[in-house]
Design an enzyme around this catalytic site. Sequence first.
Site, mmCIF file in Angstrom:
data_model
loop_
_atom_site.group_PDB
_atom_site.id
_atom_site.type_symbol
_atom_site.label_atom_id
_atom_site.label_comp_id
_atom_site.label_asym_id
_atom_site.label_seq_id
_atom_site.Cartn_x
_atom_site.Cartn_y
_atom_site.Cartn_z
ATOM 1 N N GLY A 84 0.988 -1.243 0.129
ATOM 2 C CA GLY A 84 -0.138 0.124 0.217
ATOM 3 C C GLY A 84 0.829 1.248 -0.060
ATOM 4 N N CYS A 85 0.225 2.473 0.345
ATOM 5 C CA CYS A 85 0.713 3.764 0.245
ATOM 6 C C CYS A 85 1.773 3.924 1.465
ATOM 7 C CB CYS A 85 -0.303 4.860 0.236
ATOM 8 S SG CYS A 85 -1.088 4.879 -1.338
ATOM 9 N N VAL A 86 2.819 3.381 1.472
ATOM 10 C CA VAL A 86 3.622 3.259 2.684
ATOM 11 C C VAL A 86 5.244 3.501 2.239
ATOM 12 C CG1 VAL A 86 2.243 2.065 4.364
ATOM 13 C CG2 VAL A 86 3.820 0.665 3.094
ATOM 14 N N TYR A 125 -7.362 2.396 -5.323
ATOM 15 C CA TYR A 125 -6.511 2.018 -6.714
ATOM 16 C C TYR A 125 -7.421 1.733 -7.904
ATOM 17 C CZ TYR A 125 -2.856 1.864 -2.803
ATOM 18 O OH TYR A 125 -2.007 2.121 -1.890
ATOM 19 N N GLY A 174 -2.047 5.305 4.723
ATOM 20 C CA GLY A 174 -0.507 5.100 4.443
ATOM 21 C C GLY A 174 0.244 6.483 5.109
#
Lengths: 105, 535
Positions: free
Chosen positions: A103-105, B313, B276
């Site tokens: 994911g967005c990390v 997404y 995130g």
Amino acid sequence: MPQMDLAGQKYEVDEHGFMQETSRWTEDVARAYASLENVKELTADHWKAINYLRSYYLQNGICPMVRRLIKETGFTLKRLYDLFPNGPAQSACKWAGVPKPTGCV
Amino acid sequence: MKKRLKLTDISREEDSQLTEIVPDDLIPLPAPYDKPGWPADFQQLTADQQQRLVCNLDGFVALGLPRPRNEAEEKKYTELFISGMNKLLSRENNWTFLQPLLLSLDYCARCQTCNDACHVYVASGKNDLYRPTYRSEIFRNLVSRHARRRGKLRGIFGGKNVDLNWSTISRLYELSYRCNLCRRCAQACPMGVDNGLITREIRKLFSQELGWAPQELHEKGTVLQLKVGSPTGMSPDVLRDNVAFLDDDFSTSIGFNVSTPWDKEGADVLLIHSAGDILSFPESPAAFSILCQAAGIDWTLSSEIGGYDGVNYGLFYDDIQLARIAVRHAETARKLNVNKIVMGECGHQHKALMTVADRVLTGDLNIPRESAMTFLEDIVFSGKINFDPSKNDFPVTLHDPCNIVRNLGIVGPQRRILRYLCPQFREMMPHGVDNYCCGGGGGFSVMSGVNFTNWKVNIAGRMKFKQVLEAFSDRPGPEVKKYVCAPCLNCKLQFRDMFSYYRAGEKSGIKCGGLAELIVNAMADIKQAFISWEE
């Protein structure tokens, strides 16, 4: 799925070398990963971070926030980079035998 | 001298790469980033990877498609590609983008004006493979013969046809992930043709018909989000535990009592962050909590699956996943009975939930949605918080996330905030709706593929990195700390990867963060610095 030889055993890994079978991890696996990044010996400080990451992952299913890792181990971010050349996500998580963060990390 | 690529080259049956990218071809970067050759961290494909995976495009692999086992498998996927093209062109199967797709397929005048608008094409040293028109023209050619069967004139005047075979589809699949979907080309087109949309629809065809999608976007992206709550794998319990930790940690470190509200029914605002941020840029959610609290906003976060991670997404590759996630977001807000949903600092969340989702959010799911940019502007100019702009007296530049700025037209609010709170604010050139993408757009910032990171930082992000360095050219040394304000998590991730790859922190003193952090850093009531420069 690619495979990788670590400490005399074959393991399934992703394209970046992260272990896919977390349960098969041993301390020798961590040492084998470390030597691939030119870290010859794992010190007590290495184990402190690795053991914390691993136990957090096994309990929560993801890796801890870096901020939490810093607080729990008492190491600064700079110290973590000294210990793990490619940083907490790319080195420490890999050496601890947990999958690459997603994911967005 | 580069060899010119022909459209028909894509179907060459041998397994070789279509083109090779060499460092000398790329546009130069300013010193000290102008050393010849690839940077030290550059990663070539290994022999083992080349043997296992399809590597037939440009020496980079994002997708890691396994090689086909036999001819029957090749044939099966080629036939699925044909049925996928037919579905893309039918009203029943393409409820989202049929009309703009048809217009874009029909109206290209082949003037190539769009090419020079594309940061990937220009940064690569004008490699034919990356022309916005190259992939579209191949697709147009295939569609006209296999799906629309109206290509008689093209048969006479249009040059050679592109063969449809395994090489074509496997190369086209990888090539559909060489475009950031930033739509700068569409803005430059005199006809309004949208090559970014064509690329996105090709990705959709592969995902919805062939079952081919990047693992980071699908299995570890939308699938994980629908199951656990977030592509990060963060479950509701871990989420609440993490935010409680951050509230406590920031309260101690800055001497301001931070407390984040959860699942408050009837609140005015449901804020949905990109989750995130909580893990990788925790200053951002902390800053939002501080600002909402200080401005007296009636707000809440949600800890429901579907309510705490604003990423979607599906926008990058698949309409079904896009719709499923958008509906979950809206259902969370409806259940909490809030007046509006506010987007976090996340560009594709803005586009997915504020505009594209309009088609699925009908009736009482159509809850008002607002951008973080206007939300923050209202807070800053509400008069409820005292600011001391001298606390932000360091060079700051602003990156425009394509989805917020070019695609939604939200240009002014973030600038009014920075002009007020950052004495050394300066624009990049060009900026606003003419900005260049960071290179992480279209899902790339979460994709590291096989050796894809090398492509992202060396080619896709090159134009932006150059712009950032030029914006700070008056204070280039590392002793002057400089801040790139990127109000989008995906952009921040791309900047983080680029700055670490090029060692821009140690060489130039540049760091990247969001907008809310700069606002909190300027609050007169908080004595300790909020922004930390420690690397």
